[in-house]
Design a protein around this motif. Structure first.
Motif, PDB file in Angstrom:
ATOM      1  N   GLY A 165       0.811  -1.208   0.000  1.00  0.00           N
ATOM      2  CA  GLY A 165       0.000   0.000   0.000  1.00  0.00           C
ATOM      3  C   GLY A 165       0.847   1.261   0.000  1.00  0.00           C
ATOM      4  N   LYS A 166       1.869   1.289   0.832  1.00  0.00           N
ATOM      5  CA  LYS A 166       2.748   2.456   0.903  1.00  0.00           C
ATOM      6  C   LYS A 166       3.497   2.632  -0.415  1.00  0.00           C
ATOM      7  CE  LYS A 166       4.763   5.889   3.014  1.00  0.00           C
ATOM      8  NZ  LYS A 166       4.010   7.111   3.353  1.00  0.00           N
ATOM      9  N   ALA A 167       3.932   1.531  -1.016  1.00  0.00           N
ATOM     10  CA  ALA A 167       4.638   1.607  -2.301  1.00  0.00           C
ATOM     11  C   ALA A 167       3.720   2.161  -3.385  1.00  0.00           C
ATOM     12  CB  ALA A 167       5.152   0.226  -2.690  1.00  0.00           C
ATOM     13  N   GLU A 168       2.453   1.758  -3.350  1.00  0.00           N
ATOM     14  CA  GLU A 168       1.495   2.242  -4.333  1.00  0.00           C
ATOM     15  C   GLU A 168       1.277   3.746  -4.176  1.00  0.00           C
ATOM     16  OE1 GLU A 168      -2.867   0.806  -5.991  1.00  0.00           O
ATOM     17  OE2 GLU A 168      -2.559   0.939  -3.819  1.00  0.00           O
ATOM     18  N   TRP A 169       1.072   4.197  -2.942  1.00  0.00           N
ATOM     19  CA  TRP A 169       0.867   5.629  -2.712  1.00  0.00           C
ATOM     20  C   TRP A 169       2.098   6.441  -3.142  1.00  0.00           C
ATOM     21  CZ3 TRP A 169      -0.923   4.695   3.012  1.00  0.00           C
ATOM     22  CH2 TRP A 169      -2.183   4.096   2.977  1.00  0.00           C
ATOM     23  N   THR A 170       3.281   5.937  -2.799  1.00  0.00           N
ATOM     24  CA  THR A 170       4.511   6.637  -3.184  1.00  0.00           C
ATOM     25  C   THR A 170       4.618   6.743  -4.691  1.00  0.00           C
ATOM     26  OG1 THR A 170       5.658   5.873  -1.188  1.00  0.00           O
ATOM     27  CG2 THR A 170       7.032   6.595  -3.035  1.00  0.00           C
ATOM     28  N   GLY A 171       4.295   5.658  -5.399  1.00  0.00           N
ATOM     29  CA  GLY A 171       4.358   5.664  -6.852  1.00  0.00           C
ATOM     30  C   GLY A 171       3.388   6.653  -7.468  1.00  0.00           C
ATOM     31  N   ILE A 172       2.180   6.748  -6.895  1.00  0.00           N
ATOM     32  CA  ILE A 172       1.192   7.702  -7.416  1.00  0.00           C
ATOM     33  C   ILE A 172       1.693   9.132  -7.222  1.00  0.00           C
ATOM     34  CG2 ILE A 172      -1.132   8.619  -7.050  1.00  0.00           C
ATOM     35  CD1 ILE A 172      -1.993   5.715  -6.399  1.00  0.00           C
ATOM     36  N   ILE A 173       2.274   9.421  -6.066  1.00  0.00           N
ATOM     37  CA  ILE A 173       2.838  10.757  -5.820  1.00  0.00           C
ATOM     38  C   ILE A 173       3.926  11.077  -6.842  1.00  0.00           C
ATOM     39  CG2 ILE A 173       4.194  12.140  -4.192  1.00  0.00           C
ATOM     40  CD1 ILE A 173       2.733  10.608  -1.935  1.00  0.00           C
ATOM     41  N   GLU A 174       4.815  10.131  -7.079  1.00  0.00           N
ATOM     42  CA  GLU A 174       5.912  10.343  -8.039  1.00  0.00           C
ATOM     43  C   GLU A 174       5.370  10.544  -9.451  1.00  0.00           C
ATOM     44  OE1 GLU A 174       9.367   7.723  -5.735  1.00  0.00           O
ATOM     45  OE2 GLU A 174       8.050   6.770  -7.222  1.00  0.00           O
ATOM     46  N   PHE A 175       4.315   9.823  -9.793  1.00  0.00           N
ATOM     47  CA  PHE A 175       3.707   9.955 -11.114  1.00  0.00           C
ATOM     48  C   PHE A 175       3.060  11.326 -11.286  1.00  0.00           C
ATOM     49  CE2 PHE A 175      -0.440   9.214 -13.445  1.00  0.00           C
ATOM     50  CZ  PHE A 175       0.107   9.295 -14.722  1.00  0.00           C
ATOM     51  N   ILE A 176       2.285  11.770 -10.310  1.00  0.00           N
ATOM     52  CA  ILE A 176       1.624  13.070 -10.404  1.00  0.00           C
ATOM     53  C   ILE A 176       2.648  14.203 -10.349  1.00  0.00           C
ATOM     54  CG2 ILE A 176      -0.014  14.642  -9.294  1.00  0.00           C
ATOM     55  CD1 ILE A 176      -1.299  12.225 -10.696  1.00  0.00           C
ATOM     56  N   ASN A 177       3.662  14.029  -9.540  1.00  0.00           N
ATOM     57  CA  ASN A 177       4.690  15.052  -9.377  1.00  0.00           C
ATOM     58  C   ASN A 177       5.643  15.108 -10.567  1.00  0.00           C
ATOM     59  OD1 ASN A 177       5.602  17.161  -7.758  1.00  0.00           O
ATOM     60  ND2 ASN A 177       7.142  15.903  -6.740  1.00  0.00           N
ATOM     61  N   GLY A 178       5.682  14.044 -11.353  1.00  0.00           N
ATOM     62  CA  GLY A 178       6.558  14.014 -12.531  1.00  0.00           C
ATOM     63  C   GLY A 178       7.999  13.719 -12.219  1.00  0.00           C
ATOM     64  N   THR A 179       8.269  13.188 -11.005  1.00  0.00           N
ATOM     65  CA  THR A 179       9.661  12.895 -10.646  1.00  0.00           C
ATOM     66  C   THR A 179      10.153  11.590 -11.258  1.00  0.00           C
ATOM     67  OG1 THR A 179       8.871  11.890  -8.582  1.00  0.00           O
ATOM     68  CG2 THR A 179       9.550  14.199  -8.493  1.00  0.00           C
ATOM     69  N   LYS A 180       9.216  10.726 -11.658  1.00  0.00           N
ATOM     70  CA  LYS A 180       9.575   9.479 -12.338  1.00  0.00           C
ATOM     71  C   LYS A 180       8.569   9.220 -13.441  1.00  0.00           C
ATOM     72  CE  LYS A 180      11.792   7.093  -8.432  1.00  0.00           C
ATOM     73  NZ  LYS A 180      11.763   5.897  -7.557  1.00  0.00           N
ATOM     74  N   ASP A 181       9.063   8.565 -14.521  1.00  0.00           N
ATOM     75  CA  ASP A 181       8.138   8.246 -15.601  1.00  0.00           C
ATOM     76  C   ASP A 181       7.247   7.081 -15.185  1.00  0.00           C
ATOM     77  OD1 ASP A 181       9.127   5.540 -17.039  1.00  0.00           O
ATOM     78  OD2 ASP A 181      10.887   6.690 -16.389  1.00  0.00           O
ATOM     79  N   LEU A 182       6.119   6.942 -15.866  1.00  0.00           N
ATOM     80  CA  LEU A 182       5.099   5.986 -15.459  1.00  0.00           C
ATOM     81  C   LEU A 182       5.599   4.553 -15.513  1.00  0.00           C
ATOM     82  CD1 LEU A 182       2.262   5.374 -14.536  1.00  0.00           C
ATOM     83  CD2 LEU A 182       1.483   5.552 -16.902  1.00  0.00           C
ATOM     84  N   ASP A 183       6.341   4.182 -16.533  1.00  0.00           N
ATOM     85  CA  ASP A 183       6.824   2.798 -16.627  1.00  0.00           C
ATOM     86  C   ASP A 183       7.705   2.433 -15.439  1.00  0.00           C
ATOM     87  OD1 ASP A 183       5.511   2.230 -19.002  1.00  0.00           O
ATOM     88  OD2 ASP A 183       7.182   2.856 -20.267  1.00  0.00           O
ATOM     89  N   THR A 184       8.568   3.372 -15.022  1.00  0.00           N
ATOM     90  CA  THR A 184       9.440   3.123 -13.873  1.00  0.00           C
ATOM     91  C   THR A 184       8.622   2.993 -12.594  1.00  0.00           C
ATOM     92  OG1 THR A 184      11.259   4.340 -14.900  1.00  0.00           O
ATOM     93  CG2 THR A 184      11.360   4.027 -12.514  1.00  0.00           C
ATOM     94  N   VAL A 185       7.640   3.876 -12.427  1.00  0.00           N
ATOM     95  CA  VAL A 185       6.776   3.839 -11.248  1.00  0.00           C
ATOM     96  C   VAL A 185       6.063   2.499 -11.145  1.00  0.00           C
ATOM     97  CG1 VAL A 185       4.627   4.753 -10.291  1.00  0.00           C
ATOM     98  CG2 VAL A 185       6.421   6.324 -11.038  1.00  0.00           C
ATOM     99  N   LEU A 186       5.456   2.050 -12.228  1.00  0.00           N
ATOM    100  CA  LEU A 186       4.692   0.803 -12.197  1.00  0.00           C
ATOM    101  C   LEU A 186       5.597  -0.405 -12.001  1.00  0.00           C
ATOM    102  CD1 LEU A 186       2.035   1.444 -14.992  1.00  0.00           C
ATOM    103  CD2 LEU A 186       1.825   1.778 -12.527  1.00  0.00           C
ATOM    104  N   ALA A 187       6.795  -0.367 -12.583  1.00  0.00           N
ATOM    105  CA  ALA A 187       7.729  -1.483 -12.413  1.00  0.00           C
ATOM    106  C   ALA A 187       8.146  -1.620 -10.951  1.00  0.00           C
ATOM    107  CB  ALA A 187       8.957  -1.276 -13.302  1.00  0.00           C
ATOM    108  N   GLU A 188       8.358  -0.494 -10.281  1.00  0.00           N
ATOM    109  CA  GLU A 188       8.764  -0.546  -8.873  1.00  0.00           C
ATOM    110  C   GLU A 188       7.622  -1.065  -7.994  1.00  0.00           C
ATOM    111  OE1 GLU A 188      10.155   3.366  -7.938  1.00  0.00           O
ATOM    112  OE2 GLU A 188      12.072   3.086  -8.976  1.00  0.00           O
ATOM    113  N   ILE A 189       6.397  -0.639  -8.276  1.00  0.00           N
ATOM    114  CA  ILE A 189       5.259  -1.132  -7.497  1.00  0.00           C
ATOM    115  C   ILE A 189       5.045  -2.618  -7.764  1.00  0.00           C
ATOM    116  CG2 ILE A 189       2.796  -0.872  -7.023  1.00  0.00           C
ATOM    117  CD1 ILE A 189       3.012   2.025  -7.979  1.00  0.00           C
TER     118      ILE A 189
END
Length: 455
Positions: A421-445
């Protein structure tokens, strides 16, 4: 002994039973200020099924052999108004059978663990699916206790079935797959409630063209920032992929970086990042508190036209704006096109097989139990007997949604263990903030998902 003396004894015994039957039955009370004394040893398990009631069930309630004065210990997380509503639901059972409820309320699951490990669990606990798994070897199956299986959809039985045993009865549910809006504002602006996803998308674009901001999507929530985003994305998955797809993510059959998940993120991102679509754009989504996001739709003038939020939003709107009228100034509709609902449920589990336990299980799972739960207004009941018996207009509307849905899925982040759950929330923040691209965010989650589920 003479026949005359024997007849006298029988008459006296009958009078004693009559007096006991006429005595006022005990009613459940608020949780005691001190926990009920724990028995030095757990009650003995019955070796034979309970005896049949000696009298016809009162008011349609089968006491299952329970006798006046039989005690029933239970542990739950509810307090205050919630506990009062539970008491209202249980009162017909108590009145009919004379069962004495011994309740204990706590938010601390460790207390339940301690009792179970000490060999002194409550007869009944109302808790979560995770505890069904945790205590599966110590629980009595619901069908053994006489639960009415026919009153529950398969998708409500399946989560409570652990390794082939039906161990949990869903008693209380809430739904998240809803969108809040102002009927008065919609009418003034010529907007109509959409009934399909395509209509919702067209409505959003019409609002933008008219100079209105469609969404209020702020999700700041301290350490839990991002949870409203994960809820919205799961609803999009229910629209585009369906409930089985969501369940397959939870089971690990579908990796979190699957193309269907990416599509849902892209749809959400279009609305959550752009100030044309949501209040404040990406920074507004990141920094606006989730309660403030609700309020913005109902301020005067409104800052946005819609907010996607769980059922609790109605109470928050009423508290913030007490002059607003439900159905006129604020209302909700189901996320159009969703093939199932997202929500949560509380589960009843039994640690002992006694007549009083059987009476409770039979009652709550019966048509009457479902109807009484609905009338008490204690959120929603998964029991089909609740349908049409809600008195609160918003619960009546949500109850119809629940009765007609083809699937019910728990929150993905709450269900997958291991910090997902925490990893998912962190990934969503990074995606909205633009600090990481979507493919990287989803791969980490997806990596956290696989580790948590042992895939």
């Amino acid at each position: 002994m003479s026949k005359r003396l024997w007849k006298v004894i029988v008459v006296l015994a009958g009078l004693a039973l009559l007096i006991a039957a006429c005595a006022p039955a005990a009613t459940p009370t608020q949780a005691p200020t001190q926990p009920p004394a724990e028995p030095t040893q757990p009650p003995a398990q019955p070796t034979q099924p309970p005896a049949e009631p000696t009298q016809p069930p009162a008011s349609g309630i089968d006491c299952m052999g329970a006798k006046p004065g039989d005690e029933l210990t239970m542990l739950y997380q509810w307090s205050g108004q919630e506990e009062a509503r539970l008491n209202e639901i249980l009162k017909p059972l108590v009145d009919a059978c004379g069962i004495v409820i011994k309740p204990e309320s706590t938010r601390d699951q460790a207390l339940l663990d301690t009792k179970v490990q000490a060999g002194t669990p409550p007869d009944i606990a109302f808790w979560n699916v995770a505890q069904l798994v945790q205590y599966q070897d110590k629980l009595v199956p619901m069908d053994v206790l006489g639960a009415h299986r026919e009153n529950y959809a398969d998708f409500f039985v399946q989560p409570g079935t652990i390794n082939g045993k039906w161990l949990g009865l869903p008693v209380k549910a809430d739904i998240k797959t809803i969108i809040w809006y102002s009927p008065a504002v919609f009418k003034a602006k010529g907007y109509t409630v959409p009934t399909t996803w395509e209509e919702l998308d067209a409505l959003v674009e019409k609002m933008v063209a008219n100079g209105d901001v469609p969404w209020s999507m702020g999700f700041e929530s301290g350490d839990a920032t991002g949870w409203t985003g994960s809820d919205f994305i799961q609803d999009i998955l229910l629209v585009k992929q369906g409930p089985q797809y969501v369940l397959d993510i939870i089971d690990g059959k579908v990796p979190y970086n699957d193309a269907g998940v990416k599509e849902a993120y892209e749809i959400y991102g279009k609305w959550a990042k752009d100030p044309k679509y949501t209040v404040g754009g990406a920074q507004g989504t990141l920094s606006t508190g989730f309660l403030d996001a609700i309020y913005k739709v109902f301020s005067d003038p409104p800052e946005a036209m819609m907010v996607r939020q769980s059922g609790f939003a109605g109470g928050e709107i009423a508290r913030k704006y007490p002059d607003l009228v439900y159905g006129e100034d604020y209302d909700f509709f189901m996320v159009p096109g969703a093939k199932g609902l997202q929500g949560g449920a509380d589960w009843m589990m039994a640690f002992r097989d006694t007549p009083a336990v059987r009476a409770l299980v039979a009652y709550l799972s019966s048509d009457l139990g479902g109807a009484n739960w609905a009338k008490a207004g204690f959120d929603l009941s998964p029991n089909k007997g609740a349908t049409g018996n809600y008195t609160d207009p918003s619960l009546l509307k949500k109850g119809e949604m629940l009765a007609n849905t083809q699937g019910f899925t728990p929150d993905i982040g709450d269900t997958i263990p291991g910090g997902f759950g925490k990893a998912e929330w962190t990934g969503i923040i990074e995606f909205i903030n633009g600090t990481k691209d979507l493919d990287t965010v989803l791969a980490e989650i997806a990596r956290v998902q696989a580790e948590a589920l042992g895939k």
